[in-house]
Design a protein around this motif. Sequence first.
Motif, PDB file in Angstrom:
ATOM      1  N   ASP A   1       0.827  -1.212   0.000  1.00 14.42           N
ATOM      2  CA  ASP A   1       0.000   0.000   0.000  1.00 14.42           C
ATOM      3  C   ASP A   1       0.861   1.261   0.000  1.00 14.42           C
ATOM      4  O   ASP A   1       0.505   2.260  -0.652  1.00 14.42           O
ATOM      5  N   LEU A   2       1.966   1.214   0.741  1.00 17.59           N
ATOM      6  CA  LEU A   2       2.837   2.389   0.793  1.00 17.59           C
ATOM      7  C   LEU A   2       3.474   2.650  -0.560  1.00 17.59           C
ATOM      8  O   LEU A   2       3.583   3.808  -0.990  1.00 17.59           O
ATOM      9  N   ARG A   3       3.886   1.608  -1.257  1.00 18.61           N
ATOM     10  CA  ARG A   3       4.467   1.813  -2.592  1.00 18.61           C
ATOM     11  C   ARG A   3       3.434   2.438  -3.532  1.00 18.61           C
ATOM     12  O   ARG A   3       3.760   3.332  -4.326  1.00 18.61           O
ATOM     13  N   ASP A   4       2.173   2.000  -3.423  1.00 19.84           N
ATOM     14  CA  ASP A   4       1.122   2.598  -4.248  1.00 19.84           C
ATOM     15  C   ASP A   4       0.910   4.063  -3.880  1.00 19.84           C
ATOM     16  O   ASP A   4       0.706   4.919  -4.760  1.00 19.84           O
ATOM     17  N   ARG A   5       0.959   4.353  -2.600  1.00 18.76           N
ATOM     18  CA  ARG A   5       0.736   5.717  -2.123  1.00 18.76           C
ATOM     19  C   ARG A   5       1.826   6.668  -2.611  1.00 18.76           C
ATOM     20  O   ARG A   5       1.569   7.848  -2.874  1.00 18.76           O
ATOM     21  N   LEU A   6       3.040   6.140  -2.739  1.00 23.13           N
ATOM     22  CA  LEU A   6       4.171   6.978  -3.160  1.00 23.13           C
ATOM     23  C   LEU A   6       4.362   7.002  -4.670  1.00 23.13           C
ATOM     24  O   LEU A   6       5.240   7.713  -5.160  1.00 23.13           O
ATOM     25  N   ASP A   7       3.572   6.235  -5.374  1.00 28.62           N
ATOM     26  CA  ASP A   7       3.743   6.147  -6.825  1.00 28.62           C
ATOM     27  C   ASP A   7       3.568   7.528  -7.464  1.00 28.62           C
ATOM     28  O   ASP A   7       2.539   8.189  -7.288  1.00 28.62           O
ATOM     29  N   GLY A   8       4.578   7.962  -8.179  1.00 30.58           N
ATOM     30  CA  GLY A   8       4.529   9.265  -8.844  1.00 30.58           C
ATOM     31  C   GLY A   8       5.003  10.423  -8.003  1.00 30.58           C
ATOM     32  O   GLY A   8       5.165  11.534  -8.525  1.00 30.58           O
ATOM     33  N   ALA A   9       5.233  10.213  -6.696  1.00 31.59           N
ATOM     34  CA  ALA A   9       5.714  11.307  -5.849  1.00 31.59           C
ATOM     35  C   ALA A   9       7.159  11.646  -6.210  1.00 31.59           C
ATOM     36  O   ALA A   9       7.956  10.746  -6.482  1.00 31.59           O
TER      37      ALA A   9
ATOM     38  N   GLY B   1      28.685   9.077  -9.186  1.00 30.31           N
ATOM     39  CA  GLY B   1      27.479   9.775  -9.584  1.00 30.31           C
ATOM     40  C   GLY B   1      26.607  10.116  -8.395  1.00 30.31           C
ATOM     41  O   GLY B   1      26.995   9.885  -7.236  1.00 30.31           O
ATOM     42  N   PRO B   2      25.415  10.692  -8.636  1.00 26.69           N
ATOM     43  CA  PRO B   2      24.489  10.999  -7.549  1.00 26.69           C
ATOM     44  C   PRO B   2      24.185   9.759  -6.716  1.00 26.69           C
ATOM     45  O   PRO B   2      24.143   8.633  -7.236  1.00 26.69           O
ATOM     46  N   THR B   3      23.955   9.957  -5.428  1.00 29.31           N
ATOM     47  CA  THR B   3      23.808   8.842  -4.494  1.00 29.31           C
ATOM     48  C   THR B   3      22.764   7.829  -4.941  1.00 29.31           C
ATOM     49  O   THR B   3      23.031   6.625  -5.001  1.00 29.31           O
ATOM     50  N   ALA B   4      21.569   8.300  -5.269  1.00 32.75           N
ATOM     51  CA  ALA B   4      20.502   7.371  -5.636  1.00 32.75           C
ATOM     52  C   ALA B   4      20.853   6.580  -6.883  1.00 32.75           C
ATOM     53  O   ALA B   4      20.575   5.377  -6.971  1.00 32.75           O
ATOM     54  N   ASP B   5      21.489   7.236  -7.848  1.00 37.89           N
ATOM     55  CA  ASP B   5      21.846   6.549  -9.092  1.00 37.89           C
ATOM     56  C   ASP B   5      22.829   5.410  -8.845  1.00 37.89           C
ATOM     57  O   ASP B   5      22.785   4.382  -9.524  1.00 37.89           O
ATOM     58  N   VAL B   6      23.719   5.585  -7.867  1.00 37.12           N
ATOM     59  CA  VAL B   6      24.773   4.596  -7.642  1.00 37.12           C
ATOM     60  C   VAL B   6      24.326   3.480  -6.699  1.00 37.12           C
ATOM     61  O   VAL B   6      24.573   2.299  -6.959  1.00 37.12           O
TER      62      VAL B   6
ATOM     63  N   SER C   1      20.670   0.606  -7.200  1.00 37.73           N
ATOM     64  CA  SER C   1      20.770  -0.588  -8.033  1.00 37.73           C
ATOM     65  C   SER C   1      21.785  -1.591  -7.509  1.00 37.73           C
ATOM     66  O   SER C   1      21.968  -2.661  -8.096  1.00 37.73           O
ATOM     67  N   SER C   2      22.454  -1.277  -6.388  1.00 39.63           N
ATOM     68  CA  SER C   2      23.495  -2.152  -5.866  1.00 39.63           C
ATOM     69  C   SER C   2      22.941  -3.061  -4.778  1.00 39.63           C
ATOM     70  O   SER C   2      22.398  -2.579  -3.783  1.00 39.63           O
ATOM     71  N   PRO C   3      23.067  -4.376  -4.915  1.00 36.30           N
ATOM     72  CA  PRO C   3      22.601  -5.265  -3.852  1.00 36.30           C
ATOM     73  C   PRO C   3      23.402  -5.121  -2.571  1.00 36.30           C
ATOM     74  O   PRO C   3      22.903  -5.420  -1.486  1.00 36.30           O
TER      75      PRO C   3
ATOM     76  N   LEU D   1      11.225  -0.365  -0.879  1.00 32.31           N
ATOM     77  CA  LEU D   1      10.333   0.381  -1.782  1.00 32.31           C
ATOM     78  C   LEU D   1      10.780   0.346  -3.237  1.00 32.31           C
ATOM     79  O   LEU D   1      10.231   1.074  -4.060  1.00 32.31           O
ATOM     80  N   THR D   2      11.774  -0.471  -3.570  1.00 35.37           N
ATOM     81  CA  THR D   2      12.194  -0.574  -4.970  1.00 35.37           C
ATOM     82  C   THR D   2      10.988  -0.940  -5.850  1.00 35.37           C
ATOM     83  O   THR D   2      10.081  -1.651  -5.392  1.00 35.37           O
ATOM     84  N   PRO D   3      10.887  -0.414  -7.071  1.00 31.49           N
ATOM     85  CA  PRO D   3      11.953   0.204  -7.864  1.00 31.49           C
ATOM     86  C   PRO D   3      12.105   1.703  -7.694  1.00 31.49           C
ATOM     87  O   PRO D   3      13.000   2.281  -8.294  1.00 31.49           O
ATOM     88  N   ALA D   4      11.230   2.366  -6.923  1.00 31.87           N
ATOM     89  CA  ALA D   4      11.396   3.807  -6.718  1.00 31.87           C
ATOM     90  C   ALA D   4      12.652   4.053  -5.870  1.00 31.87           C
ATOM     91  O   ALA D   4      12.895   3.324  -4.905  1.00 31.87           O
ATOM     92  N   PRO D   5      13.444   5.076  -6.181  1.00 33.16           N
ATOM     93  CA  PRO D   5      14.730   5.277  -5.517  1.00 33.16           C
ATOM     94  C   PRO D   5      14.641   6.043  -4.202  1.00 33.16           C
ATOM     95  O   PRO D   5      15.352   7.030  -3.986  1.00 33.16           O
ATOM     96  N   TRP D   6      13.772   5.612  -3.281  1.00 38.83           N
ATOM     97  CA  TRP D   6      13.711   6.243  -1.962  1.00 38.83           C
ATOM     98  C   TRP D   6      14.874   5.746  -1.118  1.00 38.83           C
ATOM     99  O   TRP D   6      15.216   4.569  -1.137  1.00 38.83           O
ATOM    100  N   LEU D   7      15.465   6.665  -0.331  1.00 39.82           N
ATOM    101  CA  LEU D   7      16.663   6.310   0.424  1.00 39.82           C
ATOM    102  C   LEU D   7      16.466   6.313   1.931  1.00 39.82           C
ATOM    103  O   LEU D   7      17.113   5.540   2.635  1.00 39.82           O
ATOM    104  N   THR D   8      15.590   7.180   2.450  1.00 36.74           N
ATOM    105  CA  THR D   8      15.491   7.339   3.900  1.00 36.74           C
ATOM    106  C   THR D   8      14.040   7.365   4.353  1.00 36.74           C
ATOM    107  O   THR D   8      13.128   7.688   3.584  1.00 36.74           O
TER     108      THR D   8
END
Length: 547
Positions: free
Chosen positions: A268-276, A506-511, A514-516, A526-533
């Motif tokens: 549900d949270l991933r749906d809620r954040l979709d497009g944010a 590169g920028p933090t999210a870009d690097v 995608s790294s396991p 929350l992947t695939p959206a690049p949320w970090l914190t």
Amino acid sequence: MSEPAVLLESVSVVPAGADRPVLRDVDLAVEEGELALVVGRTGSGKSTLLGAMCGRVPHFTGGTLHGRVLVRGRDTRQHRPRDLADVVGVVGQDPLAGFVTDTVEEELAYGMEQLGLPSATMRKRVEETLDVLGIPELRHVPLRELSGGQQQRVAIGSVLTAHPRLVLLDEPTSALDPTGAEEVLATVTRLVHDLGVTVVVAEHRVERVLHHADRVVHVSPGGEVRAGLPADVMEWSDIAPPVVELGRWAGWRPLPLSVRDARRAAGDLRDRLDGAPVPTGRGAAGAPVLRARDVVVRHPGDVVAVAGVDVDLLPGQVAAVMGRNGSGKSSLLWALQGSGALTAGRVEVLDSEGRSVRPADLSPARRRSRVGLVPQTATDLLYLDTVGGECAQADAESDAPGGTCAALLERFAPGIPDGRHPRDLSEGQKLSLVLAVQLTADPPVLLLDEPTRGLDPGAKAALADTLHDLAGRGRSVLVSTHDVEFVAECADRVLVMATGEVVADGPTADVVVSSPAFAPQVSKVLTPAPWLTVGAVRDAASRAGAS
């Protein structure tokens, strides 16, 4: 029912010269075959608790212990640490300080030699430990030539070879890259589940250990100790990993303790954040304040630590350099600062008049005012008898107003007495003191080597805020770290090193997303959206709700 592996009854510990206990009226039982995780603020008494469990407190440390501690039925009042060596193994926060031999193989065998084990048994266990920890190629390497993470693995291995029934680990993964930490923890869990060994782990990087733990022991700054099931303690603990913080905020029940559990609850949270819109790091503008070209560092034996690296450090930016243990991160930082060996290449920094100079050509005082460095072994920079003396000296050397260093220290590690000897501080407190000393000089370039080792979440948050403040004033910060959660909170840019080369920048999210290995917990949930914190998710969800 069998007796506990460790039993503390009404235990209080008053350090020598102190007027109040660091541990107060502790009643705790750790059962056979349990993995117990000890959490708490920096300086709260976690190391003291582990010390009491092996007899080092108070026999080696001094002070007074009230109450009773039983280790597999042996009372530590009558049994000194040497009398417990056959049943309990201890790995401290500083592995190098505990080594007594010269090479990896010798160190792994030393403890067994002291126990009088047959040579055939010792040989077999050394081979098993080298393979289990993934370090067979280090067999004959001198201990002082190892990276900090490699030293930590050897320290753990030197304890495991003796096959103790109780193992105490103080910050065992703090110097390890994520993959190395998982390998060590996999070894520890095999000891617990396959051999029934009892393991007590004190660790600030709770996200690495929590999902392995059978019990969590929380130590508060006032000396109170409370223990319970991990999910129960995490409901109220002030020390919690991002998945727990996310679960608390989202109201998930049961509270997730791992990425897997959180991901199952997060649909549900991933749906809620979709497009944010996902926040990005600060952009940096202007000419580099430090420029390095084709930097090569070779160590004795023709070991190439840094292989032709180019890097620009920009004003107003916090950058992080990540990579496996031994990838060359520390060697790069020392070369950039000017104190370390530079086999080839050129490093230039702007002086106070805006001219390009080589840090290596500057005097130590001028170099520190242009490029500050906080090394992994923070105590190398401490040489006075009191904390207050170190702070006053830092103010004087940096021409800073009196109290500047002390105020910085209070922000990172509150409550440290001015009269305390720096060597008597916990590892996290020592690091906080060195950070305060180096930041007092306010250099335009600041290099930090594993700065979060031994820091609790509150101290790490204070450090992140400080680095953000420095970037806001146009300073350039480069942090070498294995702490992916800290990188997610504070870094605008990430460089990844492997075998001495920069393989990503590169920028933090870009690097990291995608790294396991280097992805933070929130991004995994929350992947695939690049949320970090958690903070970024909370803010975005609030905005989405308001709209």
